[in-house]
Design a protein around this motif. Sequence first.
Motif, PDB file in Angstrom:
ATOM      1  N   GLY A  86       0.945  -1.199  -0.007  1.00 46.21           N
ATOM      2  CA  GLY A  86       0.132  -0.117   0.010  1.00 46.21           C
ATOM      3  C   GLY A  86       0.825   1.296   0.106  1.00 46.21           C
ATOM      4  O   GLY A  86       0.183   2.356   0.157  1.00 46.21           O
ATOM      5  N   SER A  87       2.128   1.136  -0.040  1.00 46.78           N
ATOM      6  CA  SER A  87       2.906   2.423   0.128  1.00 46.78           C
ATOM      7  C   SER A  87       2.816   2.936  -1.161  1.00 46.78           C
ATOM      8  O   SER A  87       2.438   2.522  -2.402  1.00 46.78           O
ATOM      9  CB  SER A  87       4.393   1.985   0.289  1.00 46.78           C
ATOM     10  N   ARG A  88       3.375   4.458  -1.351  1.00 43.52           N
ATOM     11  CA  ARG A  88       3.150   5.273  -2.419  1.00 43.52           C
ATOM     12  C   ARG A  88       4.512   5.850  -2.486  1.00 43.52           C
ATOM     13  O   ARG A  88       5.033   6.232  -1.412  1.00 43.52           O
ATOM     14  CB  ARG A  88       2.026   6.042  -2.470  1.00 43.52           C
ATOM     15  N   LEU A  89       5.136   6.284  -3.755  1.00 44.14           N
ATOM     16  CA  LEU A  89       6.324   6.733  -3.961  1.00 44.14           C
ATOM     17  C   LEU A  89       5.939   8.499  -3.992  1.00 44.14           C
ATOM     18  O   LEU A  89       5.019   8.653  -4.559  1.00 44.14           O
ATOM     19  CB  LEU A  89       6.929   6.527  -5.169  1.00 44.14           C
ATOM     20  N   THR A  90       6.682   9.237  -3.463  1.00 46.31           N
ATOM     21  CA  THR A  90       6.134  10.636  -3.477  1.00 46.31           C
ATOM     22  C   THR A  90       7.660  11.298  -3.720  1.00 46.31           C
ATOM     23  O   THR A  90       8.657  11.381  -2.979  1.00 46.31           O
ATOM     24  CB  THR A  90       5.726  11.097  -1.904  1.00 46.31           C
ATOM     25  N   THR A  91       7.465  12.179  -4.612  1.00 45.19           N
ATOM     26  CA  THR A  91       8.653  12.908  -5.013  1.00 45.19           C
ATOM     27  C   THR A  91       8.431  14.510  -4.233  1.00 45.19           C
ATOM     28  O   THR A  91       7.629  15.102  -4.356  1.00 45.19           O
ATOM     29  CB  THR A  91       8.609  13.433  -6.462  1.00 45.19           C
ATOM     30  N   LEU A  92       9.751  14.480  -3.478  1.00 45.92           N
ATOM     31  CA  LEU A  92       9.877  15.441  -2.626  1.00 45.92           C
ATOM     32  C   LEU A  92      10.335  16.958  -3.413  1.00 45.92           C
ATOM     33  O   LEU A  92      11.360  16.812  -3.974  1.00 45.92           O
ATOM     34  CB  LEU A  92      10.957  15.368  -1.401  1.00 45.92           C
ATOM     35  N   ALA A  93       9.318  17.873  -3.604  1.00 47.29           N
ATOM     36  CA  ALA A  93       9.843  19.023  -4.499  1.00 47.29           C
ATOM     37  C   ALA A  93      10.043  20.190  -3.668  1.00 47.29           C
ATOM     38  O   ALA A  93      10.954  20.988  -3.726  1.00 47.29           O
ATOM     39  CB  ALA A  93       8.734  19.254  -5.425  1.00 47.29           C
ATOM     40  N   ASP A  94       9.384  20.158  -2.501  1.00 50.04           N
ATOM     41  CA  ASP A  94       9.470  21.531  -1.665  1.00 50.04           C
ATOM     42  C   ASP A  94       8.809  21.052  -0.210  1.00 50.04           C
ATOM     43  O   ASP A  94       7.562  20.854  -0.192  1.00 50.04           O
ATOM     44  CB  ASP A  94       8.729  22.545  -2.078  1.00 50.04           C
ATOM     45  N   PRO A  95       9.627  21.420   0.929  1.00 58.52           N
ATOM     46  CA  PRO A  95       9.153  20.955   2.267  1.00 58.52           C
ATOM     47  C   PRO A  95       7.751  21.962   2.609  1.00 58.52           C
ATOM     48  O   PRO A  95       6.951  21.357   3.231  1.00 58.52           O
ATOM     49  CB  PRO A  95      10.124  21.502   3.227  1.00 58.52           C
ATOM     50  N   VAL A  96       7.594  22.899   2.274  1.00 60.51           N
ATOM     51  CA  VAL A  96       6.491  23.844   2.484  1.00 60.51           C
ATOM     52  C   VAL A  96       5.237  23.125   1.954  1.00 60.51           C
ATOM     53  O   VAL A  96       4.108  22.882   2.543  1.00 60.51           O
ATOM     54  CB  VAL A  96       6.665  25.169   1.966  1.00 60.51           C
ATOM     55  N   SER A  97       5.128  22.913   0.561  1.00 59.19           N
ATOM     56  CA  SER A  97       4.022  22.248  -0.264  1.00 59.19           C
ATOM     57  C   SER A  97       3.988  20.806   0.479  1.00 59.19           C
ATOM     58  O   SER A  97       2.785  20.344   0.756  1.00 59.19           O
ATOM     59  CB  SER A  97       4.276  22.040  -1.515  1.00 59.19           C
ATOM     60  N   PHE A  98       4.911  20.057   0.908  1.00 60.95           N
ATOM     61  CA  PHE A  98       4.660  18.895   1.546  1.00 60.95           C
ATOM     62  C   PHE A  98       4.104  18.876   2.953  1.00 60.95           C
ATOM     63  O   PHE A  98       3.045  18.121   3.002  1.00 60.95           O
ATOM     64  CB  PHE A  98       6.080  18.174   1.827  1.00 60.95           C
ATOM     65  N   HIS A  99       4.380  20.096   3.690  1.00 58.08           N
ATOM     66  CA  HIS A  99       3.700  20.350   4.871  1.00 58.08           C
ATOM     67  C   HIS A  99       2.256  20.444   4.621  1.00 58.08           C
ATOM     68  O   HIS A  99       1.399  20.072   5.691  1.00 58.08           O
ATOM     69  CB  HIS A  99       4.319  21.357   5.873  1.00 58.08           C
ATOM     70  N   GLN A 100       1.969  21.176   3.694  1.00 57.34           N
ATOM     71  CA  GLN A 100       0.562  21.739   3.407  1.00 57.34           C
ATOM     72  C   GLN A 100      -0.438  20.595   2.863  1.00 57.34           C
ATOM     73  O   GLN A 100      -1.637  20.708   2.704  1.00 57.34           O
ATOM     74  CB  GLN A 100       0.362  22.776   2.426  1.00 57.34           C
ATOM     75  N   SER A 101       0.426  19.690   2.483  1.00 59.53           N
ATOM     76  CA  SER A 101      -0.617  18.509   1.893  1.00 59.53           C
ATOM     77  C   SER A 101      -0.973  17.523   2.927  1.00 59.53           C
ATOM     78  O   SER A 101      -0.247  17.242   3.874  1.00 59.53           O
ATOM     79  CB  SER A 101       0.251  17.721   0.794  1.00 59.53           C
ATOM     80  N   SER A 102      -2.217  16.925   2.801  1.00 63.42           N
ATOM     81  CA  SER A 102      -2.743  15.900   4.039  1.00 63.42           C
ATOM     82  C   SER A 102      -1.818  14.577   3.800  1.00 63.42           C
ATOM     83  O   SER A 102      -1.580  14.130   2.621  1.00 63.42           O
ATOM     84  CB  SER A 102      -3.910  15.700   3.886  1.00 63.42           C
ATOM     85  N   PHE A 103      -1.685  14.072   5.035  1.00 63.13           N
ATOM     86  CA  PHE A 103      -0.841  12.773   4.951  1.00 63.13           C
ATOM     87  C   PHE A 103      -1.622  11.623   4.529  1.00 63.13           C
ATOM     88  O   PHE A 103      -2.697  11.612   5.317  1.00 63.13           O
ATOM     89  CB  PHE A 103       0.079  12.523   6.208  1.00 63.13           C
ATOM     90  N   PRO A 104      -1.232  10.822   3.699  1.00 59.46           N
ATOM     91  CA  PRO A 104      -2.309   9.681   3.410  1.00 59.46           C
ATOM     92  C   PRO A 104      -2.103   8.559   4.384  1.00 59.46           C
ATOM     93  O   PRO A 104      -0.926   8.436   5.110  1.00 59.46           O
ATOM     94  CB  PRO A 104      -1.883   8.952   1.901  1.00 59.46           C
ATOM     95  N   SER A 105      -3.031   7.701   4.619  1.00 54.24           N
ATOM     96  CA  SER A 105      -3.019   6.549   5.534  1.00 54.24           C
ATOM     97  C   SER A 105      -2.517   5.481   4.704  1.00 54.24           C
ATOM     98  O   SER A 105      -2.879   4.414   5.032  1.00 54.24           O
ATOM     99  CB  SER A 105      -4.350   6.219   5.893  1.00 54.24           C
ATOM    100  N   SER A 106      -1.292   5.772   4.248  1.00 56.04           N
ATOM    101  CA  SER A 106      -0.324   4.688   3.898  1.00 56.04           C
ATOM    102  C   SER A 106       0.914   5.274   3.880  1.00 56.04           C
ATOM    103  O   SER A 106       1.250   6.571   3.795  1.00 56.04           O
ATOM    104  CB  SER A 106      -0.749   4.543   2.417  1.00 56.04           C
ATOM    105  N   PRO A 107       2.030   4.184   3.851  1.00 48.49           N
ATOM    106  CA  PRO A 107       3.365   4.988   4.066  1.00 48.49           C
ATOM    107  C   PRO A 107       3.818   5.512   2.820  1.00 48.49           C
ATOM    108  O   PRO A 107       3.558   5.078   1.632  1.00 48.49           O
ATOM    109  CB  PRO A 107       4.285   3.587   4.152  1.00 48.49           C
ATOM    110  N   GLN A 108       4.387   6.658   3.034  1.00 47.18           N
ATOM    111  CA  GLN A 108       5.151   7.355   1.748  1.00 47.18           C
ATOM    112  C   GLN A 108       6.662   7.245   1.752  1.00 47.18           C
ATOM    113  O   GLN A 108       7.250   7.279   2.573  1.00 47.18           O
ATOM    114  CB  GLN A 108       4.903   9.005   1.856  1.00 47.18           C
ATOM    115  N   ILE A 109       7.080   6.821   0.308  1.00 48.06           N
ATOM    116  CA  ILE A 109       8.441   6.653   0.168  1.00 48.06           C
ATOM    117  C   ILE A 109       8.994   7.663  -0.424  1.00 48.06           C
ATOM    118  O   ILE A 109       8.487   8.196  -1.577  1.00 48.06           O
ATOM    119  CB  ILE A 109       8.669   5.353  -0.329  1.00 48.06           C
ATOM    120  N   LEU A 110       9.926   8.584   0.036  1.00 53.66           N
ATOM    121  CA  LEU A 110      10.306   9.609  -0.602  1.00 53.66           C
ATOM    122  C   LEU A 110      11.322   9.342  -1.867  1.00 53.66           C
ATOM    123  O   LEU A 110      12.416   8.464  -1.584  1.00 53.66           O
ATOM    124  CB  LEU A 110      11.093  10.613   0.540  1.00 53.66           C
TER     125      LEU A 110
END
Length: 225
Positions: A86-110
């Motif tokens: 159930g994990s998802r790959l997440t491209t980290l572009a900017d910590p600010v936008s990362f904070h503003q997004s809601s965390f999914p109920s699944s592990p995020q792999i950066l």
Amino acid sequence: MQKPIIIKLGGSLVYKEDGQALKLLGNILQSFSAKHPLVIVPGGGPFADSVRDYGERLNLSEPTCHFMALLAMDQFAYLLQSFIPGSRLTTLADPVSFHQSSFPSSPQILLCSRYISLVPPEDLPRSWSVTSDSIAAYLAKRLDASLLVLLKSVDIDPEVKEPDVDAYFHEALSPNLPVWFLNGLYPERLAELLETGHTQGVYLGPKTPTSFGKKVPLVHSPVEE
């Protein structure tokens, strides 16, 4: 909004038990992801080892190897997705936008190579003194994590020094951030930590770690099995 828990999953674990340890850790991460916002920072594993090998053979510069090793972390991220249900790959572009997004109920792999490649060398040296350990510490600071967990394939020295961590790790680490070092070959320790806030391992940070709901005794170092 809950602060994320950063979990650095060491690349050396891929060599152990034909991937069985990774599979068990992946199941634990999936099972606790509904309770905690879990963000996985991948190690480099065999892909970073290949960079070291060819860096030495071809006498490549350390900055060149640094950028290549960042891509190795992204490669290991894709491998980890196969072990974390159930994990998802997440491209980290900017910590600010990362904070503003809601965390999914699944592990995020950066997938963090592009973002880290833009970090100035005065913040993260472009050399082998910085590996995925320092990168995980740096990201935990930038993402305002509540906890950093580093999963190794051994029980480390309680003094937390080289070669158990890289040379820059303590520079990259936020001084007030709770940090646990766990032997990933014992996945039940990760489960206990995510359930109670304490386990068998090496702890850095505030004198008494705060559990998920209560204060718990400090565990300084591993106990022999």
